[in-house]
Design a protein around this motif. Structure first.
Motif, PDB file in Angstrom:
ATOM      1  N   ARG A  14       0.797  -1.270   0.115  1.00 16.21           N
ATOM      2  CA  ARG A  14       0.000   0.043   0.058  1.00 16.21           C
ATOM      3  C   ARG A  14       0.903   1.244  -0.043  1.00 16.21           C
ATOM      4  O   ARG A  14       0.497   2.330  -0.625  1.00 16.21           O
ATOM      5  N   ARG A  28      -7.088  10.329  -5.013  1.00 18.52           N
ATOM      6  CA  ARG A  28      -6.187   9.497  -5.798  1.00 18.52           C
ATOM      7  C   ARG A  28      -4.694   9.525  -5.169  1.00 18.52           C
ATOM      8  O   ARG A  28      -3.864   8.634  -5.276  1.00 18.52           O
ATOM      9  N   LYS A  31      -6.742   7.482  -0.980  1.00 16.90           N
ATOM     10  CA  LYS A  31      -7.416   6.465  -0.938  1.00 16.90           C
ATOM     11  C   LYS A  31      -6.674   5.196  -1.793  1.00 16.90           C
ATOM     12  O   LYS A  31      -6.615   5.373  -3.136  1.00 16.90           O
ATOM     13  N   LYS A  33      -8.140   2.401  -3.297  1.00 15.70           N
ATOM     14  CA  LYS A  33      -8.751   1.775  -4.263  1.00 15.70           C
ATOM     15  C   LYS A  33      -8.533   2.720  -5.404  1.00 15.70           C
ATOM     16  O   LYS A  33      -8.434   2.478  -6.789  1.00 15.70           O
ATOM     17  N   LYS A  36      -4.679   2.767  -6.734  1.00 16.64           N
ATOM     18  CA  LYS A  36      -4.180   1.671  -7.488  1.00 16.64           C
ATOM     19  C   LYS A  36      -4.633   1.886  -9.001  1.00 16.64           C
ATOM     20  O   LYS A  36      -3.546   1.819  -9.882  1.00 16.64           O
ATOM     21  N   THR A  37      -5.601   2.554  -9.310  1.00 10.78           N
ATOM     22  CA  THR A  37      -6.047   2.673 -10.738  1.00 10.78           C
ATOM     23  C   THR A  37      -5.475   3.886 -11.252  1.00 10.78           C
ATOM     24  O   THR A  37      -4.881   3.882 -12.402  1.00 10.78           O
TER      25      THR A  37
END
Length: 112
Positions: A14, A28, A31, A33, A36-37
């Motif tokens: 992480r 971005r 967080k 999630k 990651k994208t």
């Protein structure tokens, strides 16, 4: 035998993702999630644009050579054909540098 606990590797993964998205806006950067994208997409864009930069620079080099060639009274295609006939093995990157920064040397190469 005690069970294997994977907390440290999970935190390390992480932290690595959040380090790659440092400086991004909104969730971005914080967080996991969204980060990651964002990191995957940023990597894909960087890979694509490294190639696009090369493509753009090659086009710019040809434009510079053509402009300098026309100043000297010839065209790009005639210049390249003439250089190949005379076995002058200067690549287009070097020719464009000469055309932009050292026009006198470029004219000497054309006439030589």
């Amino acid at each position: 035998m005690p069970r294997v606990k994977r907390g440290t590797s999970h935190v390390k993964r992480r932290k690595n993702i959040l380090a790659r998205t440092k400086g991004m806006m909104w969730g971005r950067k914080s967080k996991i999630k969204l980060a990651k994208t964002a990191a995957v997409k940023a990597g894909a864009n960087a890979y694509r644009d490294r190639r696009a930069k090369k493509r753009l620079n090659r086009g710019l080099q040809n434009i510079r050579i053509n402009a300098a060639a026309r100043d000297a009274g010839t065209t790009y295609s005639k210049l390249i054909g003439d250089l190949k006939k005379r076995n002058i093995a200067l690549d287009r990157k070097v020719l464009s540098e000469l055309a932009a920064k050292h026009p006198n040397i470029f004219k000497n190469v054309i006439r030589a």
